[in-house]
Motif scaffolding. Structure first.
Motif, PDB file in Angstrom:
ATOM      1  N   TYR A 184     102.508 -57.666 -74.231  1.00  0.00           N
ATOM      2  CA  TYR A 184     103.918 -57.349 -74.042  1.00  0.00           C
ATOM      3  C   TYR A 184     103.985 -56.039 -73.270  1.00  0.00           C
ATOM      4  O   TYR A 184     103.193 -55.115 -73.526  1.00  0.00           O
ATOM      5  CB  TYR A 184     104.637 -57.245 -75.386  1.00  0.00           C
ATOM      6  N   LYS A 203     109.002 -57.520 -71.671  1.00  0.00           N
ATOM      7  CA  LYS A 203     108.654 -58.925 -71.465  1.00  0.00           C
ATOM      8  C   LYS A 203     107.208 -59.155 -71.892  1.00  0.00           C
ATOM      9  O   LYS A 203     106.518 -58.225 -72.298  1.00  0.00           O
ATOM     10  CB  LYS A 203     108.797 -59.308 -69.985  1.00  0.00           C
ATOM     11  N   ARG A 204     106.747 -60.393 -71.747  1.00  0.00           N
ATOM     12  CA  ARG A 204     105.326 -60.688 -71.932  1.00  0.00           C
ATOM     13  C   ARG A 204     104.719 -61.017 -70.581  1.00  0.00           C
ATOM     14  O   ARG A 204     105.252 -61.833 -69.834  1.00  0.00           O
ATOM     15  CB  ARG A 204     105.111 -61.843 -72.906  1.00  0.00           C
ATOM     16  N   LEU A 205     103.594 -60.399 -70.288  1.00  0.00           N
ATOM     17  CA  LEU A 205     102.960 -60.536 -68.984  1.00  0.00           C
ATOM     18  C   LEU A 205     102.288 -61.901 -68.850  1.00  0.00           C
ATOM     19  O   LEU A 205     101.473 -62.288 -69.688  1.00  0.00           O
ATOM     20  CB  LEU A 205     101.935 -59.418 -68.794  1.00  0.00           C
ATOM     21  N   THR A 214     104.612 -61.707 -62.747  1.00  0.00           N
ATOM     22  CA  THR A 214     105.379 -62.741 -63.444  1.00  0.00           C
ATOM     23  C   THR A 214     105.353 -62.457 -64.939  1.00  0.00           C
ATOM     24  O   THR A 214     104.292 -62.202 -65.513  1.00  0.00           O
ATOM     25  CB  THR A 214     104.797 -64.137 -63.176  1.00  0.00           C
ATOM     26  N   VAL A 215     106.532 -62.516 -65.559  1.00  0.00           N
ATOM     27  CA  VAL A 215     106.659 -62.263 -66.992  1.00  0.00           C
ATOM     28  C   VAL A 215     107.500 -63.370 -67.608  1.00  0.00           C
ATOM     29  O   VAL A 215     108.106 -64.181 -66.902  1.00  0.00           O
ATOM     30  CB  VAL A 215     107.308 -60.889 -67.258  1.00  0.00           C
ATOM     31  N   GLU A 216     107.548 -63.396 -68.943  1.00  0.00           N
ATOM     32  CA  GLU A 216     108.358 -64.399 -69.624  1.00  0.00           C
ATOM     33  C   GLU A 216     109.134 -63.771 -70.763  1.00  0.00           C
ATOM     34  O   GLU A 216     108.789 -62.700 -71.264  1.00  0.00           O
ATOM     35  CB  GLU A 216     107.483 -65.537 -70.150  1.00  0.00           C
ATOM     36  N   GLN A 217     110.211 -64.469 -71.161  1.00  0.00           N
ATOM     37  CA  GLN A 217     111.007 -64.072 -72.308  1.00  0.00           C
ATOM     38  C   GLN A 217     111.284 -65.315 -73.144  1.00  0.00           C
ATOM     39  O   GLN A 217     110.964 -66.431 -72.740  1.00  0.00           O
ATOM     40  CB  GLN A 217     112.306 -63.412 -71.869  1.00  0.00           C
ATOM     41  N   ARG A 223     111.034 -67.611 -67.195  1.00  0.00           N
ATOM     42  CA  ARG A 223     110.138 -66.682 -66.519  1.00  0.00           C
ATOM     43  C   ARG A 223     110.898 -65.898 -65.459  1.00  0.00           C
ATOM     44  O   ARG A 223     111.904 -66.357 -64.928  1.00  0.00           O
ATOM     45  CB  ARG A 223     108.957 -67.426 -65.893  1.00  0.00           C
ATOM     46  N   ILE A 234     104.150 -50.201 -64.985  1.00  0.00           N
ATOM     47  CA  ILE A 234     104.086 -51.210 -66.038  1.00  0.00           C
ATOM     48  C   ILE A 234     103.402 -50.562 -67.231  1.00  0.00           C
ATOM     49  O   ILE A 234     102.258 -50.107 -67.139  1.00  0.00           O
ATOM     50  CB  ILE A 234     103.306 -52.463 -65.593  1.00  0.00           C
TER      51      ILE A 234
END
Length: 246
Positions: A184, A203-205, A214-217, A223, A234
């Motif tokens: 994260y 976010k999560r990498l 690119t990250v996600e939630q 994404r 970062i």
């Protein structure tokens, strides 16, 4: 008790917690978030309902929809653990030791970590992105697992897009250390043209290369891609297991 908030409040009281504060402290929840769920200010999602149901010994379906029989006082309320009383009647501090009592392990060090401005857990838009302005708003205790780490500070998440991992209002500890994939992270964008601080997101990498990050939630699941040239830094969010020293 016609709403999930009403049923949550009832479950908490039957479990033996007179106030939302006592329940939140006993189970390690963010008090602001829990109060919002109990007073109806925020909806309760399935993963969160399951967490509350486990703590209060009820069914998640009952909290959310009123399914099944309501719990009763006969189910046995269990009061929150309270500090041990000394022979003179004073309440002991958590780490106080009396004859015949083993010392409790310390969980925190000194209050020497700066808590800075607010970061956000939402898609990159002007409606839900916040600035990390670097202003110190509090000094917080250093978890026992990071006593020797440098360049660490704290932030608070300001919405629930990363729930149930990180809830709205929850404090996270961040370090200036290169993250690994699936860590994260807090992404801080470069300052805007008008000189204002760049937007920040938790976010999560997912992936990272010289041109794109690119990250996600989680809520809503999706994404998000950032141009690497637009990123100032970062930062790595320190996992709970590391904060505990595991």
């Amino acid at each position: 008790m016609d709403t999930p908030a009403d049923r949550l409040r009832n479950a908490r009281e039957l479990r033996g917690f007179p106030t939302p504060t006592e329940a939140a402290q006993a189970f390690g929840w963010n008090e602001v978030t829990y109060r919002a769920h109990e007073n109806g200010g925020r909806g309760i999602k399935q993963p969160v309902a399951e967490k509350y149901a486990s703590a209060f010994r009820v069914k998640a379906g009952w909290i959310l929809f009123g399914d099944g029989e309501a719990p009763s006082s006969g189910d046995g309320p269990v009061a929150a653990p309270r500090p041990m009383a000394s022979p003179r009647g004073y309440l002991a501090e958590p780490n106080a030791v009396f004859e015949g009592q083993a010392a409790l392990p310390k969980t925190h060090g000194p209050s020497d970590i700066q808590e800075l401005g607010i970061t956000v857990g939402g898609f990159a838009s002007d409606d839900d992105a916040f600035e990390m302005n670097g202003q110190v708003i509090d000094m917080v205790k250093r978890p026992i697992g990071i006593l020797d780490r440098k360049d660490v500070f704290a932030l608070r998440v300001s919405n629930d897009s990363m729930a149930p991992k990180y809830e709205d209002g929850e404090r996270v500890y961040v370090e200036k250390r290169k993250p690994a994939i699936r860590d994260y992270v807090v992404i801080e964008l470069k300052p805007a043209e008008d000189g204002r601080p760049g937007k920040s997101f938790i976010k999560r990498l997912v992936s990272m290369n010289s041109g794109r990050v690119t990250v996600e939630q989680f809520n809503p699941a999706g994404r998000l891609e950032f141009d690497a040239n637009a990123i100032k830094q970062i930062l790595r969010v320190i996992p709970e297991r590391e904060l505990r020293g595991e």
